[in-house]
Structure formats: structure tokens, C-alpha cells
Motif scaffolding. Structure first.
Motif, PDB file in Angstrom:
ATOM      1  N   ALA A  40       0.397  -0.964  -0.238  1.00 53.09           N
ATOM      2  CA  ALA A  40      -0.125  -0.079  -0.351  1.00 53.09           C
ATOM      3  C   ALA A  40       0.919   1.564   0.076  1.00 53.09           C
ATOM      4  N   PRO A  41       1.037   1.730  -1.226  1.00 49.28           N
ATOM      5  CA  PRO A  41       2.096   3.022  -0.993  1.00 49.28           C
ATOM      6  C   PRO A  41       2.170   4.075  -0.172  1.00 49.28           C
ATOM      7  N   SER A  55      -4.853 -11.325  10.936  1.00 53.97           N
ATOM      8  CA  SER A  55      -3.399 -12.854  10.153  1.00 53.97           C
ATOM      9  C   SER A  55      -2.185 -12.286   9.508  1.00 53.97           C
ATOM     10  N   GLY A  56      -1.352 -12.280   9.849  1.00 56.42           N
ATOM     11  CA  GLY A  56       0.314 -12.222   9.311  1.00 56.42           C
ATOM     12  C   GLY A  56       0.631 -10.911   9.922  1.00 56.42           C
ATOM     13  N   ARG A  57       2.079 -10.465   8.906  1.00 57.63           N
ATOM     14  CA  ARG A  57       2.365  -9.713   9.563  1.00 57.63           C
ATOM     15  C   ARG A  57       2.789  -8.307   8.391  1.00 57.63           C
ATOM     16  N   VAL A  58       2.119  -6.886   8.741  1.00 56.02           N
ATOM     17  CA  VAL A  58       2.910  -5.410   8.084  1.00 56.02           C
ATOM     18  C   VAL A  58       3.228  -4.961   8.446  1.00 56.02           C
ATOM     19  N   GLU A  59       4.678  -4.689   7.916  1.00 62.75           N
ATOM     20  CA  GLU A  59       5.379  -3.085   8.080  1.00 62.75           C
ATOM     21  C   GLU A  59       4.877  -2.191   7.239  1.00 62.75           C
ATOM     22  N   MET A  60       4.513  -1.289   8.396  1.00 59.91           N
ATOM     23  CA  MET A  60       3.633  -0.425   8.405  1.00 59.91           C
ATOM     24  C   MET A  60       4.475   1.187   8.958  1.00 59.91           C
ATOM     25  N   SER A  61       4.708   1.993   7.559  1.00 54.08           N
ATOM     26  CA  SER A  61       5.449   3.197   7.734  1.00 54.08           C
ATOM     27  C   SER A  61       3.767   4.397   8.338  1.00 54.08           C
ATOM     28  N   LEU A  62       4.768   5.054   9.404  1.00 57.67           N
ATOM     29  CA  LEU A  62       3.594   6.182   9.545  1.00 57.67           C
ATOM     30  C   LEU A  62       4.350   7.957  10.118  1.00 57.67           C
ATOM     31  N   GLY A  63       4.502   8.468   9.164  1.00 57.36           N
ATOM     32  CA  GLY A  63       5.302   9.479   8.602  1.00 57.36           C
ATOM     33  C   GLY A  63       7.412   8.463   8.860  1.00 57.36           C
ATOM     34  N   ASP A  64       8.158   8.769   9.968  1.00 57.90           N
ATOM     35  CA  ASP A  64       9.288   8.637   9.613  1.00 57.90           C
ATOM     36  C   ASP A  64       9.418   7.574  10.883  1.00 57.90           C
ATOM     37  N   GLU A  65       8.465   6.633  11.127  1.00 54.02           N
ATOM     38  CA  GLU A  65       8.058   6.106  11.719  1.00 54.02           C
ATOM     39  C   GLU A  65       7.889   4.262  11.107  1.00 54.02           C
ATOM     40  N   THR A  66       8.749   3.153  11.366  1.00 53.95           N
ATOM     41  CA  THR A  66       8.242   2.139  10.438  1.00 53.95           C
ATOM     42  C   THR A  66       8.051   0.946  12.241  1.00 53.95           C
ATOM     43  N   THR A  67       6.869  -0.161  11.953  1.00 50.24           N
ATOM     44  CA  THR A  67       7.087  -0.691  13.173  1.00 50.24           C
ATOM     45  C   THR A  67       6.084  -2.206  12.229  1.00 50.24           C
ATOM     46  N   ILE A  68       6.526  -3.314  12.948  1.00 56.06           N
ATOM     47  CA  ILE A  68       5.562  -4.131  12.183  1.00 56.06           C
ATOM     48  C   ILE A  68       4.456  -4.931  13.050  1.00 56.06           C
ATOM     49  N   ALA A  69       2.980  -4.904  12.716  1.00 58.36           N
ATOM     50  CA  ALA A  69       2.402  -5.654  13.181  1.00 58.36           C
ATOM     51  C   ALA A  69       1.843  -6.558  13.294  1.00 58.36           C
ATOM     52  N   GLY A  80      -4.289  13.019   7.725  1.00 60.42           N
ATOM     53  CA  GLY A  80      -3.761  14.049   7.465  1.00 60.42           C
ATOM     54  C   GLY A  80      -1.713  13.416   7.474  1.00 60.42           C
ATOM     55  N   VAL A  81      -1.501  11.899   8.074  1.00 68.95           N
ATOM     56  CA  VAL A  81      -0.221  12.208   8.049  1.00 68.95           C
ATOM     57  C   VAL A  81       0.489  11.156   7.566  1.00 68.95           C
ATOM     58  N   GLU A  82       1.349  11.025   6.471  1.00 65.96           N
ATOM     59  CA  GLU A  82       1.474  10.091   4.970  1.00 65.96           C
ATOM     60  C   GLU A  82       2.042   8.573   5.959  1.00 65.96           C
ATOM     61  N   HIS A  83       1.343   7.676   5.097  1.00 65.67           N
ATOM     62  CA  HIS A  83       1.895   6.637   6.077  1.00 65.67           C
ATOM     63  C   HIS A  83       1.549   5.788   4.576  1.00 65.67           C
ATOM     64  N   GLY A  84       2.214   4.380   4.786  1.00 61.52           N
ATOM     65  CA  GLY A  84       2.188   2.781   3.945  1.00 61.52           C
ATOM     66  C   GLY A  84       2.342   1.715   4.732  1.00 61.52           C
ATOM     67  N   ALA A  85       1.665   0.549   3.789  1.00 58.68           N
ATOM     68  CA  ALA A  85       1.865  -0.860   4.221  1.00 58.68           C
ATOM     69  C   ALA A  85       2.730  -1.766   3.511  1.00 58.68           C
ATOM     70  N   VAL A  86       3.553  -2.746   4.032  1.00 60.63           N
ATOM     71  CA  VAL A  86       3.546  -3.891   2.932  1.00 60.63           C
ATOM     72  C   VAL A  86       3.780  -4.986   3.599  1.00 60.63           C
ATOM     73  N   LEU A  88       4.523  -8.565   4.509  1.00 58.82           N
ATOM     74  CA  LEU A  88       5.265  -9.439   5.127  1.00 58.82           C
ATOM     75  C   LEU A  88       4.852 -11.415   4.799  1.00 58.82           C
ATOM     76  N   GLU A  89       4.147 -10.934   4.588  1.00 56.47           N
ATOM     77  CA  GLU A  89       3.188 -12.354   4.556  1.00 56.47           C
ATOM     78  C   GLU A  89       1.981 -12.431   4.074  1.00 56.47           C
ATOM     79  N   ASP A  90       0.944 -13.118   3.456  1.00 61.85           N
ATOM     80  CA  ASP A  90      -0.314 -13.511   3.380  1.00 61.85           C
ATOM     81  C   ASP A  90      -1.099 -12.693   4.054  1.00 61.85           C
ATOM     82  N   ALA A  91      -2.013 -11.821   4.733  1.00 61.10           N
ATOM     83  CA  ALA A  91      -2.352 -10.978   5.374  1.00 61.10           C
ATOM     84  C   ALA A  91      -3.536 -10.392   5.552  1.00 61.10           C
ATOM     85  N   VAL A  92      -4.457 -10.599   6.968  1.00 64.94           N
ATOM     86  CA  VAL A  92      -5.761 -10.539   6.845  1.00 64.94           C
ATOM     87  C   VAL A  92      -6.222  -9.329   7.474  1.00 64.94           C
ATOM     88  N   ILE A  93      -6.468  -7.818   7.489  1.00 68.37           N
ATOM     89  CA  ILE A  93      -6.385  -6.619   8.256  1.00 68.37           C
ATOM     90  C   ILE A  93      -7.482  -5.820   8.220  1.00 68.37           C
TER      91      ILE A  93
END
Length: 109
Positions: A40-41, A55-69, A80-86, A88-93
Motif C-alpha cells: 500500500a504505497p 492474521s499475517g504480519r504487516v510492516e507499517m510506516s507512519l511519518g518517519d516511523e516503521t513498525t511490524i504489526a 493527514g499523516v503520510e503512511h503506507g504498508a507492506v 510481509l506474509e499473507d495478511a488480513v487486516i
């Protein structure tokens, strides 16, 4: 009262990601099915958002921070805050938005 089974809702695609929105008057939930490696760009919107990983794991970026959920974790994204996601495996959110993302509902029309 409105009731639905999230996985049976009508859907639209955002690249390889399947989106299944369900909206009330002021609040929306969207089941999103992300194949491993899907992106998700980075983007922003005025809507406040909560993302819940089922289910699964998603790397999420928010501003200049990144976390794996992972399963059972929730991430808050202010409007209003820029964010995106990758995925890391098949995921349902589920993404919860306030107010309703009218642009998503238009994609179902």
C-alpha cells in the motif's frame, strides 16, 4: 441496524489488495486481504484510521516511523499523516475510518 459478514462483502481491488468496505453514517470498517509482498504505497488522507491485524504480519510506516504489526495488534494513524504498508506474509487486516471514506464507496458503485 446493519449487519454483515466481512469476508462476504462486495469488494474492489487496489492493485493486488482486496478491499471490502462496510459503512455506517460516520464510521467505516474495511476488511483488506493482502497477499505476501503487496504494497500500500505511502499516502495521506484527512480521515483518522485504526488498523487491526487479524492474521499475517504487516510492516507499517507512519511519518518517519516503521513498525511490524502482527495478529491482535492495532495501529493508530492520525488524519493527514503520510503512511503506507507492506505485507510481509499473507495478511488480513481491518481498517477503521472516521469519517467514512466516500471514495471507497464510490468504487463499489
Amino acid at each position: 441496524m446493519k449487519k454483515a459478514v466481512l469476508e462476504n462483502l462486495r469488494s474492489f481491488s487496489m492493485g493486488p489488495i482486496t478491499m471490502r468496505p462496510f459503512a455506517g453514517d460516520k464510521l467505516m470498517i474495511v476488511r483488506a486481504e493482502l497477499p505476501a509482498g503487496s504494497v500500500a504505497p505511502r499516502h495521506s488522507h484527512p480521515h483518522e484510521q485504526m488498523t487491526i491485524v487479524f492474521s499475517g504480519r504487516v510492516e507499517m510506516s507512519l511519518g518517519d516511523e516503521t513498525t511490524i504489526a502482527g495478529p491482535g495488534e492495532v495501529v493508530h494513524i492520525p488524519g493527514g499523516v503520510e503512511h503506507g504498508a507492506v505485507a510481509l506474509e499473507d495478511a488480513v487486516i481491518a481498517d477503521v475510518f472516521h469519517p467514512v471514506r466516500e471514495d471507497f464507496l464510490e468504487k463499489l458503485a
